[in-house]
Design a protein around this motif. Structure first.
Motif, PDB file in Angstrom:
ATOM      1  N   MET A   1       5.012  -1.615  18.196  1.00 52.74           N
ATOM      2  CA  MET A   1       4.501  -0.911  17.040  1.00 52.74           C
ATOM      3  C   MET A   1       4.981   0.536  17.135  1.00 52.74           C
ATOM      4  SD  MET A   1       0.673  -0.870  15.442  1.00 52.74           S
ATOM      5  CE  MET A   1       0.839  -2.556  14.913  1.00 52.74           C
ATOM      6  N   TYR A   2       5.511   1.040  16.051  1.00 48.82           N
ATOM      7  CA  TYR A   2       5.992   2.418  16.034  1.00 48.82           C
ATOM      8  C   TYR A   2       5.203   3.231  15.012  1.00 48.82           C
ATOM      9  CZ  TYR A   2       9.719   0.410  18.753  1.00 48.82           C
ATOM     10  OH  TYR A   2      10.408  -0.258  19.719  1.00 48.82           O
ATOM     11  N   ALA A   3       5.461   2.995  13.752  1.00 48.44           N
ATOM     12  CA  ALA A   3       4.765   3.747  12.709  1.00 48.44           C
ATOM     13  C   ALA A   3       3.272   3.427  12.691  1.00 48.44           C
ATOM     14  CB  ALA A   3       5.383   3.460  11.341  1.00 48.44           C
ATOM     15  N   GLY A   4       2.902   2.239  13.091  1.00 49.45           N
ATOM     16  CA  GLY A   4       1.485   1.870  13.137  1.00 49.45           C
ATOM     17  C   GLY A   4       0.684   2.776  14.051  1.00 49.45           C
ATOM     18  N   HIS A   5       1.303   3.237  15.140  1.00 49.10           N
ATOM     19  CA  HIS A   5       0.613   4.171  16.037  1.00 49.10           C
ATOM     20  C   HIS A   5       0.314   5.484  15.316  1.00 49.10           C
ATOM     21  CE1 HIS A   5       1.015   1.512  19.390  1.00 49.10           C
ATOM     22  NE2 HIS A   5       2.331   1.570  19.397  1.00 49.10           N
ATOM     23  N   VAL A   6       1.255   5.940  14.505  1.00 46.28           N
ATOM     24  CA  VAL A   6       1.032   7.168  13.738  1.00 46.28           C
ATOM     25  C   VAL A   6      -0.068   6.932  12.711  1.00 46.28           C
ATOM     26  CG1 VAL A   6       2.065   8.876  12.188  1.00 46.28           C
ATOM     27  CG2 VAL A   6       3.396   7.969  14.111  1.00 46.28           C
ATOM     28  N   GLY A   7      -0.062   5.760  12.087  1.00 46.20           N
ATOM     29  CA  GLY A   7      -1.130   5.421  11.146  1.00 46.20           C
ATOM     30  C   GLY A   7      -2.491   5.467  11.812  1.00 46.20           C
ATOM     31  N   PHE A   8      -2.564   4.952  13.039  1.00 43.21           N
ATOM     32  CA  PHE A   8      -3.824   4.991  13.781  1.00 43.21           C
ATOM     33  C   PHE A   8      -4.234   6.438  14.047  1.00 43.21           C
ATOM     34  CE2 PHE A   8      -6.810   4.595  17.227  1.00 43.21           C
ATOM     35  CZ  PHE A   8      -7.513   3.457  16.916  1.00 43.21           C
ATOM     36  N   ALA A   9      -3.266   7.290  14.413  1.00 48.21           N
ATOM     37  CA  ALA A   9      -3.551   8.706  14.666  1.00 48.21           C
ATOM     38  C   ALA A   9      -4.060   9.391  13.392  1.00 48.21           C
ATOM     39  CB  ALA A   9      -2.303   9.416  15.183  1.00 48.21           C
ATOM     40  N   LEU A  10      -3.471   9.058  12.254  1.00 51.45           N
ATOM     41  CA  LEU A  10      -3.943   9.623  10.983  1.00 51.45           C
ATOM     42  C   LEU A  10      -5.397   9.239  10.740  1.00 51.45           C
ATOM     43  CD1 LEU A  10      -0.895   8.950   8.619  1.00 51.45           C
ATOM     44  CD2 LEU A  10      -1.676  11.174   9.458  1.00 51.45           C
ATOM     45  N   GLY A  11      -5.714   7.985  11.005  1.00 50.75           N
ATOM     46  CA  GLY A  11      -7.098   7.532  10.829  1.00 50.75           C
ATOM     47  C   GLY A  11      -8.047   8.231  11.780  1.00 50.75           C
ATOM     48  N   ALA A  12      -7.619   8.412  13.030  1.00 57.78           N
ATOM     49  CA  ALA A  12      -8.459   9.097  14.025  1.00 57.78           C
ATOM     50  C   ALA A  12      -8.713  10.542  13.619  1.00 57.78           C
ATOM     51  CB  ALA A  12      -7.803   9.045  15.399  1.00 57.78           C
ATOM     52  N   TYR A  13      -7.717  11.169  13.018  1.00 60.56           N
ATOM     53  CA  TYR A  13      -7.867  12.557  12.570  1.00 60.56           C
ATOM     54  C   TYR A  13      -9.025  12.696  11.584  1.00 60.56           C
ATOM     55  CZ  TYR A  13      -6.739  17.020  10.368  1.00 60.56           C
ATOM     56  OH  TYR A  13      -6.808  18.297   9.869  1.00 60.56           O
ATOM     57  N   VAL A 120       6.752  -5.859  10.015  1.00 60.37           N
ATOM     58  CA  VAL A 120       6.667  -4.808   8.989  1.00 60.37           C
ATOM     59  C   VAL A 120       5.356  -4.929   8.213  1.00 60.37           C
ATOM     60  CG1 VAL A 120       7.689  -3.936   6.849  1.00 60.37           C
ATOM     61  CG2 VAL A 120       9.152  -4.420   8.802  1.00 60.37           C
ATOM     62  N   ILE A 121       4.907  -6.141   7.944  1.00 63.77           N
ATOM     63  CA  ILE A 121       3.638  -6.333   7.226  1.00 63.77           C
ATOM     64  C   ILE A 121       2.470  -5.807   8.054  1.00 63.77           C
ATOM     65  CG2 ILE A 121       1.998  -8.068   6.384  1.00 63.77           C
ATOM     66  CD1 ILE A 121       4.497  -9.703   5.485  1.00 63.77           C
ATOM     67  N   ILE A 122       2.389  -6.195   9.330  1.00 60.02           N
ATOM     68  CA  ILE A 122       1.286  -5.745  10.199  1.00 60.02           C
ATOM     69  C   ILE A 122       1.319  -4.229  10.356  1.00 60.02           C
ATOM     70  CG2 ILE A 122       0.414  -5.779  12.579  1.00 60.02           C
ATOM     71  CD1 ILE A 122      -0.336  -8.271  11.060  1.00 60.02           C
ATOM     72  N   GLU A 123       2.510  -3.691  10.597  1.00 62.10           N
ATOM     73  CA  GLU A 123       2.638  -2.237  10.765  1.00 62.10           C
ATOM     74  C   GLU A 123       2.248  -1.507   9.477  1.00 62.10           C
ATOM     75  OE1 GLU A 123       4.163  -0.310  13.398  1.00 62.10           O
ATOM     76  OE2 GLU A 123       5.059  -1.863  14.637  1.00 62.10           O
ATOM     77  N   SER A 124       2.692  -2.016   8.350  1.00 64.35           N
ATOM     78  CA  SER A 124       2.384  -1.378   7.070  1.00 64.35           C
ATOM     79  C   SER A 124       0.891  -1.390   6.782  1.00 64.35           C
ATOM     80  CB  SER A 124       3.153  -2.059   5.935  1.00 64.35           C
ATOM     81  OG  SER A 124       4.542  -1.894   6.116  1.00 64.35           O
ATOM     82  N   ILE A 125       0.224  -2.480   7.118  1.00 66.20           N
ATOM     83  CA  ILE A 125      -1.228  -2.546   6.938  1.00 66.20           C
ATOM     84  C   ILE A 125      -1.917  -1.512   7.829  1.00 66.20           C
ATOM     85  CG2 ILE A 125      -3.272  -3.989   7.356  1.00 66.20           C
ATOM     86  CD1 ILE A 125      -1.512  -6.388   6.417  1.00 66.20           C
TER      87      ILE A 125
END
Length: 176
Positions: A1-13, A120-125
């Motif tokens: 997972m690459y972009a998904g990690h950033v998505g998680f960080a955005l949510g944590a913020y 891509v689907i899992i990461e995008s979600i």
């Protein structure tokens, strides 16, 4: 997972906006940055990335990030959130990768990298969920700004590119 990690960080913020967003993004990707460092230095990272993505390595990185965060901010909840973001890396990678647990332990994961469309689907979600939390935490006047949406679309595009690079790596066209 690459972009998904950033998505998680955005949510944590969205749960602790006093933490710098860059810190959460770096924390979310810490094992991958360690992997890249080992690769660039041409140093073995252990079987299946044990020294960067194994349970002990991720726990050590989480502890280090939490300690540094607490030392700088004196915010115990913020330090715990940063640690949780680092630890989330292991959980999120379960879906996309095939990762080690500990020395001599099993290698686990669904390895969706071998199924680029599903990846891509899992990461995008994951990106979308984190982005929605992040967007909701912004002042109303900024929520519909084009840059906020550009962040979402850029992360999904980044993941699509990462999927292509991974596919090339599997065929031997890219090293590391």
């Amino acid at each position: 997972m690459y972009a998904g990690h950033v998505g998680f960080a955005l949510g944590a913020y969205s749960f602790r906006r006093t933490l710098p967003l860059w810190l959460l993004i770096v924390a979310a990707q810490a094992p991958d940055w360690l992997d890249a460092g080992y690769c660039i230095a041409n140093v073995g990272r252990g079987p299946y990335g044990l020294f960067t993505h194994g349970v002990i390595a991720v726990a050590a990185a989480a502890s280090a990030f939490a300690a540094i965060t607490y030392a700088v901010t004196r915010d115990p909840l913020g330090a715990l959130i940063v640690a949780a973001v680092v630890i989330s890396h292991y959980g999120l990678d379960y879906f996309t990768g095939h990762k080690p647990t500990w020395a001599g332990g099993p290698v686990v994961g669904l390895n969706l990298y071998t199924r680029p469309v599903a990846d891509v689907i899992i990461e995008s979600i994951t990106v979308l969920a984190g982005w929605l939390l992040y967007r909701h935490s912004l002042p109303r006047a900024v929520r519909d700004d084009g840059m906020v949406y550009a962040t979402l679309f850029s992360l999904i595009a980044l993941q699509a590119v990462a999927g292509i690079v991974y596919a090339l790596n599997m065929t031997g066209h890219v090293k590391c």
